[in-house]
Design an enzyme around this catalytic site. Structure first.
Site, short mmCIF file in Angstrom:
data_model
loop_
_atom_site.label_atom_id
_atom_site.label_comp_id
_atom_site.label_asym_id
_atom_site.label_seq_id
_atom_site.Cartn_x
_atom_site.Cartn_y
_atom_site.Cartn_z
N ASN A 158 0.85 -1.19 0.00
CA ASN A 158 0.00 0.00 0.00
C ASN A 158 0.88 1.23 0.00
O ASN A 158 1.90 1.29 0.68
CB ASN A 158 -0.92 0.03 1.23
CG ASN A 158 -1.81 1.27 1.21
OD1 ASN A 158 -2.70 1.40 0.37
ND2 ASN A 158 -1.58 2.20 2.13
N ARG A 163 -0.39 12.51 6.95
CA ARG A 163 0.50 13.53 7.51
C ARG A 163 1.31 12.95 8.66
O ARG A 163 0.89 12.00 9.33
CB ARG A 163 -0.33 14.72 7.99
CG ARG A 163 -1.10 14.45 9.27
CD ARG A 163 -1.94 15.63 9.68
NE ARG A 163 -2.48 15.48 11.00
CZ ARG A 163 -3.76 15.69 11.31
NH1 ARG A 163 -4.63 16.04 10.38
NH2 ARG A 163 -4.17 15.57 12.56
N TRP A 176 -2.62 7.66 10.99
CA TRP A 176 -3.39 6.58 10.38
C TRP A 176 -4.79 6.57 10.98
O TRP A 176 -4.99 6.13 12.12
CB TRP A 176 -2.70 5.23 10.63
CG TRP A 176 -1.67 4.92 9.60
CD1 TRP A 176 -1.55 5.46 8.36
CD2 TRP A 176 -0.59 3.97 9.72
NE1 TRP A 176 -0.47 4.91 7.69
CE2 TRP A 176 0.14 4.00 8.51
CE3 TRP A 176 -0.18 3.11 10.73
CZ2 TRP A 176 1.25 3.19 8.29
CZ3 TRP A 176 0.93 2.32 10.52
CH2 TRP A 176 1.63 2.35 9.30
N GLU A 224 -0.85 1.23 -5.74
CA GLU A 224 -0.70 2.58 -6.28
C GLU A 224 0.52 2.69 -7.20
O GLU A 224 0.56 3.56 -8.07
CB GLU A 224 -0.59 3.59 -5.14
CG GLU A 224 -1.86 3.81 -4.35
CD GLU A 224 -2.17 2.70 -3.34
OE1 GLU A 224 -3.27 2.71 -2.76
OE2 GLU A 224 -1.30 1.80 -3.14
N ASP A 274 -5.89 21.77 9.07
CA ASP A 274 -6.16 20.74 8.07
C ASP A 274 -6.81 21.30 6.81
O ASP A 274 -7.13 22.48 6.72
CB ASP A 274 -7.03 19.65 8.68
CG ASP A 274 -6.57 18.26 8.30
OD1 ASP A 274 -6.25 18.05 7.12
OD2 ASP A 274 -6.52 17.39 9.18
#
Length: 591
Positions: A158, A163, A176, A224, A274
């Site tokens: 993965n 961040r 996470w 990915e 954020d």
């Protein structure tokens, strides 16, 4: 980018604490170039920021002329129809498929990112120009990390973007969240009694940075890295880490290698300014221990800035829209297009257009979208007919209001929401709103007569500080001082003659500007539709009211309401004073 005139070098010394962020915020909001800060005070490396800061630059980074080309590439791939064999059938067609050139990563022995290696005591994250972006941030955060983990049971890779707050010279927090794959890998490692190895790449091919943000569906054997190779049309080169058994991008600028011990206590992470435009509060997350740092000679540290939109993450979100539109149409073939306006910061607002053939179809589409991957986090879905453009978002909303009778054509639901949603009824769980703005069939009650209006003069109210109307929509800001004040204000406003021709009333706090973009951004961030949406009577019919003011404990809100992100006035003044030094005279110093 420099050859294209899309890079500006800042050659004077600047600080990684707030100053770079304030410069970058002004430049991206002005549609300016990417920035390369060559001299960062007290740090060993330069900083690049704003790499995805315009639609055109994001398309260039992904190797296409326009982001719509991403949808065409996927449509061409889906049109191959390999049959029922899934991925194995695709692989059988590989020699005939130029579209899949680059799909498989290539392993290499030598990697530019491993030209310099720090191990053990040599590791010092303070040498990297990790940015502190906003005044109340808990510290410096890596904002473009490509976090690589391996499923301890299946070996599936993965690549995600989470961040990371720097805690000390050799460790960071790892953000996470509940729904993230990296967290699932850590939970499996805990069950097996193991540490979880982690590698974090910074920089390199921008298509890989994008791929780390993409909500790739779970497909066996596909990661990915495959998505990035498909988009680039060339394989991503991977080398083995020097202290971890994980593949790392050979062309990255930096790689941080290490582990997370699931038996260790969690550490405090945050606050963090954020992408919602608000601070997420302190919470507990795993600690990532860095055992080695590798980097290129002359490495450049990449960063991004998130906050009150528009920010460059809006263009990454748009790339994801285009890339996954063909897949959405496979599941929901009546969908024409969809759009996540920047004001909705991805999950708060989705417009969707559809070819309507039967009653209730708009709701069927909304339900279907809410069942697809990260679209489950969507808070407000606005459906319109096929002939209505889904962007710009505000124009589509006004068109939807012409055909949406509040109460009859609005629906409240409940489900999972983004863990960053501070307004939800509970952590990661809250309300959703569907507005059916399609033309109504007889079975749906038919079209309700409605002429959208925006009145030139608006009623005076002692608690309304400012207000503005657009055809069908009314926005008002108030200084909230007591529980349920917004509903009292709404009642008074809707008794006024100026509620004629209005179907949506948005209420916000006093620090909100009454532009469509800021008003919608603020309200959508601050509503749980199940709690904060009501249908109230106006002089010409029902009006949907959204209370976007901050919620008080007396209103049943159990958590601390977060601060809106604002830059320190002293930093703003410093940047204004130094603007000419930065060589950025092509744009204003104001916001």
């Amino acid at each position: 980018m420099e050859r294209r005139g899309e890079l500006h070098r800042v050659r004077v010394p600047v600080s990684a604490e707030l100053e770079i962020a304030e410069i970058a915020d002004r430049v991206v909001k002005a549609g300016g170039p990417a920035l390369l800060f060559e001299r960062v005070v007290g740090k060993d490396f330069p900083v690049a920021i704003g790499l995805f800061g315009t639609r055109a630059r994001t398309a260039f980074a992904l190797g296409v002329e326009d982001l719509d080309e991403l949808a065409r590439k996927v449509e061409a791939l889906l049109a191959l129809e390999p049959g029922k064999g899934g991925l194995s059938a695709l692989l059988g067609l590989l020699p005939k498929l130029p579209l899949l050139r680059g799909f498989f990563p290539r392993r290499v022995r030598r990697a530019p990112v491993q030209e310099v290696v720090w191990r053990g005591e040599e590791v010092d994250l303070r040498r990297l120009p990790v940015l502190k972006c906003w005044p109340l941030d808990g510290g410096p955060f890596l904002t473009l990390p490509l976090v690589i983990t391996k499923d301890p049971e299946t070996g599936e890779l993965n690549l995600g973007m989470y961040r990371m707050q720097v805690l000390d010279p050799r460790s960071t927090a790892m953000h996470w969240q509940w729904h993230k794959v990296g967290r699932r890998h850590l939970e499996k490692a805990k069950r097996l009694g193991r540490r979880l190895e982690v590698a974090v790449a910074l920089g390199g091919d921008p298509v890989l940075t994008y791929a780390a943000t993409a909500p790739l569906p779970p497909l066996p054997g596909v990661s990915e890295f495959h998505l990035a190779g498909f988009l680039r049309g060339a394989p991503i080169e991977l080398a083995r880490g020097v202290t971890v058994d994980l593949p790392v991008p050979a062309e990255a600028e930096f790689v941080l290698e290490g582990y997370i011990d699931p038996e260790e206590p969690l550490v405090e992470e945050g606050p963090f300014g954020d992408h919602t435009g608000f601070y997420t509060p302190v919470d507990l997350y795993p600690r990532f221990h860095v055992t080695a740092v590798t980097h290129r000679k002359g490495a450049i540290y990449p960063a991004t800035l998130v906050g009150v939109p528009p920010m460059e993450d809006a263009y990454l979100i748009e790339a994801t829209e285009r890339l996954f539109l063909p897949a959405l149409r496979l599941v929901l073939p009546e969908v024409v297009d969809y759009h996540m306006p920047p004001e909705g910061v991805a999950h708060n607002w989705v417009n969707v257009s559809l070819r309507k053939a039967y009653p209730g179809q708009a709701y069927k589409v909304a339900y279907g979208m809410l069942g697809l991957g990260q679209m489950m986090f969507a808070k407000v879905i606005v459906a319109v007919d096929a002939d209505v453009p889904v962007k710009p978002g505000f124009a589509a909303l006004l068109e939807a209001l012409k055909h949406a009778l509040p109460g009859r054509d609005t629906l409240l639901l409940r489900g999972p929401v983004d863990v960053l949603d501070h307004s939800s009824r509970a952590f990661a769980f809250g309300g959703k709103l569907v507005i059916d703005g399609t033309r109504k069939l007889p079975e749906e009650g038919g079209e309700a007569p409605f002429v959208p209006k925006a009145h030139p003069g608006l009623p005076e109210d002692p608690e309304v500080l400012d207000q503005r109307q657009w055809p069908g929509l009314w926005g008002a800001v108030l200084a909230k001082r007591r529980p349920h004040q917004a509903w009292e204000v709404a009642e008074r406003l809707l008794r006024a003659p100026q509620s004629a021709g209005i179907r949506l009333l948005l209420l916000a706090d006093e620090d909100t500007a009454l532009s469509p973009e800021e008003l919608l951004w603020y309200v959508l961030n601050n509503v749980d539709p199940e709690r904060d949406a009501r249908v109230m009577p106006g002089v010409e019919g029902p009006v949907l009211v959204l209370d976007g003011t901050r919620k008080l404990p007396e209103e049943g809100f159990p958590r601390v309401w977060p601060e809106r992100i604002r830059m320190d006035p002293k930093v703003k003044a410093l940047v204004e004073a130094r603007w000419a030094e930065y060589g950025l005279g092509w744009t204003t110093v104001g916001e």
